[in-house]
Design an enzyme around this catalytic site. Structure first.
Site, short mmCIF file in Angstrom:
data_model
loop_
_atom_site.label_atom_id
_atom_site.label_comp_id
_atom_site.label_asym_id
_atom_site.label_seq_id
_atom_site.Cartn_x
_atom_site.Cartn_y
_atom_site.Cartn_z
N GLY A 17 0.83 -1.20 0.00
CA GLY A 17 0.00 0.00 0.00
C GLY A 17 0.86 1.24 0.00
N ASP A 44 -2.80 3.98 3.20
CA ASP A 44 -2.70 4.00 4.65
C ASP A 44 -2.62 5.45 5.15
OD1 ASP A 44 -1.94 2.25 7.21
OD2 ASP A 44 -0.72 4.08 7.21
N TYR A 49 -1.36 12.48 10.87
CA TYR A 49 -0.54 12.95 9.75
C TYR A 49 -0.99 14.32 9.25
CZ TYR A 49 0.68 7.94 9.56
OH TYR A 49 1.06 6.65 9.86
N LYS A 79 -6.18 5.78 11.52
CA LYS A 79 -5.75 5.46 12.89
C LYS A 79 -6.28 6.50 13.88
CE LYS A 79 -1.48 3.81 10.78
NZ LYS A 79 -1.40 4.69 9.60
N HIS A 112 -3.56 3.87 17.12
CA HIS A 112 -2.23 4.24 16.62
C HIS A 112 -1.11 3.83 17.57
CE1 HIS A 112 -0.37 7.44 13.73
NE2 HIS A 112 0.49 6.49 13.98
N VAL A 264 6.54 10.31 -2.29
CA VAL A 264 5.75 11.32 -3.01
C VAL A 264 6.29 11.49 -4.42
CG1 VAL A 264 5.02 12.57 -0.93
CG2 VAL A 264 7.17 13.20 -2.05
#
Length: 324
Positions: A17, A44, A49, A79, A112, A264
């Site tokens: 993923g 994910d 984040y 999470k 988490h 990225v």
């Protein structure tokens, strides 16, 4: 080899993923779009984040009526953060997460960390001296509240992240809905053999975060080893005419571990998925196994009495004091 693993809930989770930790606003939307475009079907995420809305914008371009993919074709994980462990906060927090992602349900929702922080809107609530404000909410109580999310159809399954074997057993002893996943740091320098064995004995799948060693982690120091620059790993990669990253990911999926490499960069995102067209020999699997140093990279440290120490080691539910 299958590109999926079947969870104890019956769901099929893709073995590779896209991880979105450390993907900044402006980057993460492009990364998710690039991943979906080249065949990823597992994303994910986590509230901590801070990029859920951009992930949601990307998903909205691909999922739904008249779009390229149906909702049930993409596996989405998020999470529950440490400041939201109070049972009263769990459902609202999950609903906020869904709103940010533009989804009606999550495929998987993880706790988490086993450690609860002080309730509130601040991600890292701190005391005057800079130390984290903890809460005494027990992860067992948080778990019971998460089970209600399954009952209400807000999530398909629930799981754990950063839990040790003893804490997993603790959850299993009270669970109505068993954890289907434990997501932990796992790479050739931290192979987690004992924890893997324990999880698998309980029909819990293991997902590896930072499977490539997370060289861009904010607290990395120049004297720490760089996994992707390991000379032995480089030699193996050369033999297979693959990148070191592809060899690591192949090692993980070949031993049954799900991976969520973060990138990225479109070319690397594409490269990280190309791990199902070759196999590592038994000798090379054992060689990579031998790299293990029990080295954790993803535990933030703080300065204390002139030494670097694990930041949350004083929390009663800090998971890494135990052997595994």
């Amino acid at each position: 080899m299958s590109t999926f693993v079947t969870l104890s809930s019956g769901q099929r989770m893709p073995m590779v993923g896209l991880g979105t930790w450390k993907s900044t606003p402006g980057q993460v939307k492009r990364a998710v779009l690039a991943a979906l475009d080249c065949g990823y079907r597992h994303i994910d995420c986590a509230a901590a984040y801070g990029n859920g809305q951009e992930v949601g914008e990307a998903l909205a371009l691909w999922l739904g009526a008249g779009k390229a993919l149906r909702r049930d074709e993409v596996f989405v994980t998020s999470k529950l953060w440490n400041t939201k462990h109070d049972p009263e906060d769990v459902e609202d927090t999950c609903r906020t997460c869904l709103a940010h992602l533009g989804l009606s349900y999550l495929d998987l929702y993880l706790m988490h960390w086993p450690m609860a922080f002080k309730r509130g809107k601040e991600l890292m609530p701190r005391q005057d001296d800079g130390s984290i404000c903890y809460s005494d909410t027990h992860y067992r109580d948080t778990w019971k509240a998460m089970e209600n999310l399954v009952d209400k159809g807000l999530v398909k399954a629930i799981g754990l992240s950063n839990f040790n074997a003893r804490q997993i057993d603790d959850i299993m002893s009270i669970a109505r809905h068993k954890p289907v996943v434990n997501q932990v740091e796992c790479h050739p320098y931290l192979s987690q053999v004992d924890l893997l064995s324990h999880c698998w004995s309980l029909a819990i799948c293991v997902t590896a975060y930072s499977p490539l060693g997370s060289g861009d982690r904010p607290w990395a120091s120049p004297d720490e080893p760089s996994l992707l620059e390991d000379l032995q790993l480089g030699a193996i990669a050369e033999r297979y005419q693959k990148s070191p990253a592809q060899v690591i990911l192949r090692w993980q999926v070949q031993r049954g571990v799900v991976c969520i490499p973060k990138s990225v960069t479109a070319s690397r995102i594409k490269e990280n998925l190309k791990v199902f067209d070759f196999s590592l020999s038994e000798e090379d699997m054992k060689l990579i196994d031998s790299f293990n140093r029990n080295t954790r990279f993803i535990v933030p440290t703080v300065e204390k009495d002139g030494k670097r120490v694990w930041r949350d080691a004083e929390h009663p539910h800090f998971p890494f004091h135990d052997p595994y």
